[in-house]
Write an enzyme that holds these catalytic residues in place. Structure first.
Site, PDB file in Angstrom:
ATOM      1  N   GLU A 219      -1.833  -8.946   3.877  1.00  0.00           N
ATOM      2  CA  GLU A 219      -1.793  -9.401   5.273  1.00  0.00           C
ATOM      3  C   GLU A 219      -3.159  -9.598   5.893  1.00  0.00           C
ATOM      4  O   GLU A 219      -3.286 -10.296   6.919  1.00  0.00           O
ATOM      5  CB  GLU A 219      -0.971  -8.422   6.124  1.00  0.00           C
ATOM      6  CG  GLU A 219      -1.626  -7.071   6.403  1.00  0.00           C
ATOM      7  CD  GLU A 219      -1.389  -6.032   5.319  1.00  0.00           C
ATOM      8  OE1 GLU A 219      -1.519  -4.829   5.620  1.00  0.00           O
ATOM      9  OE2 GLU A 219      -1.064  -6.421   4.179  1.00  0.00           O
TER      10      GLU A 219
ATOM     11  N   HIS B 260      -3.691  -5.181   0.393  1.00  0.00           N
ATOM     12  CA  HIS B 260      -3.150  -5.639   1.669  1.00  0.00           C
ATOM     13  C   HIS B 260      -3.163  -7.162   1.746  1.00  0.00           C
ATOM     14  O   HIS B 260      -4.159  -7.777   2.137  1.00  0.00           O
ATOM     15  CB  HIS B 260      -3.961  -5.053   2.826  1.00  0.00           C
ATOM     16  CG  HIS B 260      -3.734  -3.594   3.049  1.00  0.00           C
ATOM     17  ND1 HIS B 260      -2.757  -3.108   3.900  1.00  0.00           N
ATOM     18  CD2 HIS B 260      -4.328  -2.510   2.501  1.00  0.00           C
ATOM     19  CE1 HIS B 260      -2.775  -1.788   3.873  1.00  0.00           C
ATOM     20  NE2 HIS B 260      -3.723  -1.401   3.035  1.00  0.00           N
TER      21      HIS B 260
ATOM     22  N   SER C  76      -1.308 -12.067  36.563  1.00  0.00           N
ATOM     23  CA  SER C  76      -2.658 -11.504  36.477  1.00  0.00           C
ATOM     24  C   SER C  76      -3.732 -12.575  36.506  1.00  0.00           C
ATOM     25  O   SER C  76      -4.909 -12.273  36.659  1.00  0.00           O
ATOM     26  CB  SER C  76      -2.795 -10.701  35.177  1.00  0.00           C
ATOM     27  OG  SER C  76      -2.773 -11.576  34.060  1.00  0.00           O
ATOM     28  N   GLY C  77      -3.322 -13.828  36.328  1.00  0.00           N
ATOM     29  CA  GLY C  77      -4.289 -14.910  36.210  1.00  0.00           C
ATOM     30  C   GLY C  77      -4.585 -15.256  34.769  1.00  0.00           C
ATOM     31  O   GLY C  77      -5.243 -16.255  34.487  1.00  0.00           O
ATOM     32  N   GLY C  78      -4.088 -14.435  33.836  1.00  0.00           N
ATOM     33  CA  GLY C  78      -4.345 -14.658  32.424  1.00  0.00           C
ATOM     34  C   GLY C  78      -3.281 -15.506  31.760  1.00  0.00           C
ATOM     35  O   GLY C  78      -2.284 -15.905  32.377  1.00  0.00           O
ATOM     36  N   VAL C  79      -3.475 -15.762  30.472  1.00  0.00           N
ATOM     37  CA  VAL C  79      -2.575 -16.629  29.715  1.00  0.00           C
ATOM     38  C   VAL C  79      -1.175 -16.023  29.610  1.00  0.00           C
ATOM     39  O   VAL C  79      -0.175 -16.719  29.823  1.00  0.00           O
ATOM     40  CB  VAL C  79      -3.139 -16.873  28.294  1.00  0.00           C
ATOM     41  CG1 VAL C  79      -2.167 -17.699  27.457  1.00  0.00           C
ATOM     42  CG2 VAL C  79      -4.491 -17.575  28.377  1.00  0.00           C
ATOM     43  N   ASP C  80      -1.090 -14.726  29.296  1.00  0.00           N
ATOM     44  CA  ASP C  80       0.203 -14.107  29.001  1.00  0.00           C
ATOM     45  C   ASP C  80       1.161 -14.157  30.194  1.00  0.00           C
ATOM     46  O   ASP C  80       2.296 -14.628  30.072  1.00  0.00           O
ATOM     47  CB  ASP C  80       0.007 -12.650  28.571  1.00  0.00           C
ATOM     48  CG  ASP C  80      -0.916 -12.530  27.368  1.00  0.00           C
ATOM     49  OD1 ASP C  80      -1.037 -13.515  26.611  1.00  0.00           O
ATOM     50  OD2 ASP C  80      -1.543 -11.469  27.205  1.00  0.00           O
ATOM     51  N   SER C  81       0.725 -13.679  31.330  1.00  0.00           N
ATOM     52  CA  SER C  81       1.611 -13.659  32.495  1.00  0.00           C
ATOM     53  C   SER C  81       1.900 -15.078  32.982  1.00  0.00           C
ATOM     54  O   SER C  81       2.992 -15.362  33.478  1.00  0.00           O
ATOM     55  CB  SER C  81       1.017 -12.816  33.624  1.00  0.00           C
ATOM     56  OG  SER C  81      -0.195 -13.364  34.097  1.00  0.00           O
ATOM     57  N   SER C  82       0.942 -15.982  32.803  1.00  0.00           N
ATOM     58  CA  SER C  82       1.153 -17.366  33.239  1.00  0.00           C
ATOM     59  C   SER C  82       2.221 -18.043  32.393  1.00  0.00           C
ATOM     60  O   SER C  82       3.106 -18.737  32.917  1.00  0.00           O
ATOM     61  CB  SER C  82      -0.165 -18.151  33.148  1.00  0.00           C
ATOM     62  OG  SER C  82      -1.157 -17.578  33.970  1.00  0.00           O
TER      63      SER C  82
ATOM     64  N   CYS D 223       0.840  -1.204   0.000  1.00  0.00           N
ATOM     65  CA  CYS D 223       0.000   0.000   0.000  1.00  0.00           C
ATOM     66  C   CYS D 223       0.875   1.256   0.000  1.00  0.00           C
ATOM     67  O   CYS D 223       1.533   1.547  -0.985  1.00  0.00           O
ATOM     68  CB  CYS D 223      -0.991  -0.032   1.169  1.00  0.00           C
ATOM     69  SG  CYS D 223      -2.349   1.154   0.992  1.00  0.00           S
TER      70      CYS D 223
END
Length: 531
Positions: free
Chosen positions: A194, A192, A245-251, A104
């Site tokens: 992508e 685009h 945090s209890g979430g996927v990322d921090s775990s 683009c």
């Protein structure tokens, strides 16, 4: 939850952090130069999905002298190439030396820079289009056929190619949909590839990687091996504290760091009083089963006090972000010789917090709430990954499916799902409504079909009737979306019977709620969270 790749542009005065990009300095890569497009991260996703490692860098930060670079992609941009404020780069740094693909704005920039002509289109060309001419013997368009759907999104168009330019694809409305500079590995496409709607997009990206002679050996396994090795080298015997945090990322970040440094990692899980119902106790139990060294901190009173009377969304986010840092540093002082604060920051977190144009969509708790000065250095081992990549890494690390498959939950928790000021009473009402919604999604086998779901407590009250009495109580909105990476999302078409049952249960079981609505807006223009 999303915030441009360049989290390192955050102004941490006197603060050091591990730049995970450096961990892969010798990994062969594609460089994506970002001119400010909202889909730059999608280019990176497509390159990663094709098995090649890539890095997004600012348009003017090409890493000259880096022999691991195999090719260069120029992104789109909100600017026109003839705008005085348009971002520009020196093509001589890589043109003719490395394969080059402009997308683009990137294509228009190449054309104009080499002597072609770019003009405003008669009308903005936006949406689906179909290729009606394809030069199939061109290596970029190998296995791409006429008639295939692509996605256009531009207000300008290339009207004249530079000397040596050759049209390799057209549509009924765009004569120069794609071009190549003869005699060199330089291409431009005005559509685009992508985005999801460009059906041939993945093939075009893969063709470009083949042109670049890429090995395409990027995988969750290679990420784990390289990251663990580099973390060991950089952290050595340093102590690290990680905010869960209890979430996927921090775990996943915790398990990855635990694999690298073991007992030198101490995890802190803060109950800020804005978690889902029973989440603190449930998640603490899961973390301990993973062998993590976890400290649970009850900080409800601190957060409730600091949030009292605050209604503005960005201010709430920043208060919570700073509160996390305050708690982390207080707990870290109890542990001898802690030097690093680790976080589960990922690509979209950086993308939404800071764009290359300086426009903030919303601050992420991992990004926007950090203070100018910190006593701890920062470690973000997942900051180059998208959510689905994080999940794949977690799976390869042997983490349980119920933890890896958890839906995203905002770091500020229910604070951004309570519109207006925060009180313990409002939190209780929303926790109960949200719990009914999430449990029902699991019971109806809908949980895994939805990217993210939750209830929102609205700052309005409405008239209702319960029994023979008039009520004047709170309204709750239900939000459920489908998505791949949270950069775009569509509202989930949940069954009417399901919504009727959830609505009835919330109204009958949650005191203080007499109306339930369902949010049917998509992202964009809306965001997933209401605040």
């Amino acid at each position: 939850m999303t915030k441009r790749l360049f989290c390192f542009l955050r102004k941490f005065a006197n603060t050091e952090f591990i730049n995970i990009t450096l961990l892969f300095q010798m990994q062969e890569k594609i460089i994506i130069l970002d001119f400010g497009s909202q889909t730059t991260q999608l280019i990176a996703r497509r390159v990663r999905e094709a098995g090649e490692y890539c890095e997004i860098l600012p348009y003017n930060k090409f890493p000259a002298g880096d022999d691991s670079v195999k090719g260069v992609i120029l992104s789109g941009s909100p600017f026109s190439v003839y705008d005085e404020k348009a971002f520009k780069t020196d093509l001589a740094q890589f043109r003719g030396k490395l394969p080059l693909l402009g997308i683009c704005y990137g294509a228009q920039f190449i054309a104009k820079n080499l002597g072609g002509n770019v003009e405003p289109a008669g009308s903005r060309e936006y949406g689906r289009a179909n290729l009606d001419m394809v030069k199939t013997d061109d290596p970029l368009l190998f296995n791409v056929e006429s008639g295939e759907q692509i996605w256009m999104s531009h207000g300008d168009t290339i009207t004249v190619l530079p000397n040596g330019g050759e049209i390799i694809a057209s549509t009924s409305d765009v004569a120069i949909a794609a071009f190549r500079i003869k005699g060199e590995n330089t291409w431009g496409v005005q559509f685009h590839p992508e985005v999801f709607h460009s059906v041939c997009g993945p093939r075009i990206i893969d063709n470009f990687l083949n042109i670049c002679s890429c090995k395409k050996d990027w995988s969750a396994e290679s990420f784990i091996d390289s990251t663990v090795t580099s973390l060991k080298e950089q952290l050595q015997d340093d102590k690290v504290v990680l905010g869960l945090s209890g979430g996927v990322d921090s775990s996943v970040a915790a398990v990855l760091l635990n694999k690298a440094i073991g007992n030198n990692l101490t995890c802190i899980f803060v109950d800020h009083g804005l978690l889902r119902k029973n989440e603190f106790e449930d998640v603490m139990s899961e973390y301990k089963s993973l062998g993590l060294n976890v400290i649970g901190v009850n900080a409800k009173d601190k957060f409730y006090s600091e949030l009292a009377g605050v209604s503005e969304p960005e201010k709430k986010r920043k208060i919570i972000g700073k509160g996390f840092i305050d708690v982390f540093e207080a707990e870290a002082r109890k542990i001898k010789d802690v030097k690093w604060l680790a976080q589960g920051t990922i690509y979209p977190d950086c993308i939404e917090s800071l764009s290359i144009t300086g426009t903030t969509i919303k601050s992420h708790h991992n990004v926007g709430g950090l203070p100018e000065k910190m006593n701890l250095k920062l470690c973000e081992p997942l900051r180059l990954l998208f959510k689905d990549e994080v999940r794949r890494v977690g799976t390869k690390l042997g983490m349980p499916k119920n933890l890896i498959g958890r839906q995203p939950f905002p770091g500020p928790g229910l604070a951004v799902r309570i519109l207006g000021d925060i009180t313990p009473e409002k939190v209780h009402v929303l926790q109960e409504a949200d719990d009914i919604f999430i449990r029902a999604l699991r019971e109806w086998n809908l949980y895994d079909e939805v990217w993210q779901a939750g209830a929102i407590l609205l700052p309005v009250r409405s008239v209702g009737v319960m029994g023979d009495e008039r009520t004047y109580e709170n309204a709750v909105a239900l939000r459920a979306v489908t998505s791949t990476d949270a950069m775009t999302a569509d509202w989930a078409r949940l069954p009417y019977d399901f919504l009727a049952k959830v609505s009835s249960d919330i109204i009958n079981k949650v005191k203080g709620v007499n109306r339930v609505t369902y949010d049917i807006s998509s992202k964009p223009p809306a965001t997933i969270e209401w605040e």
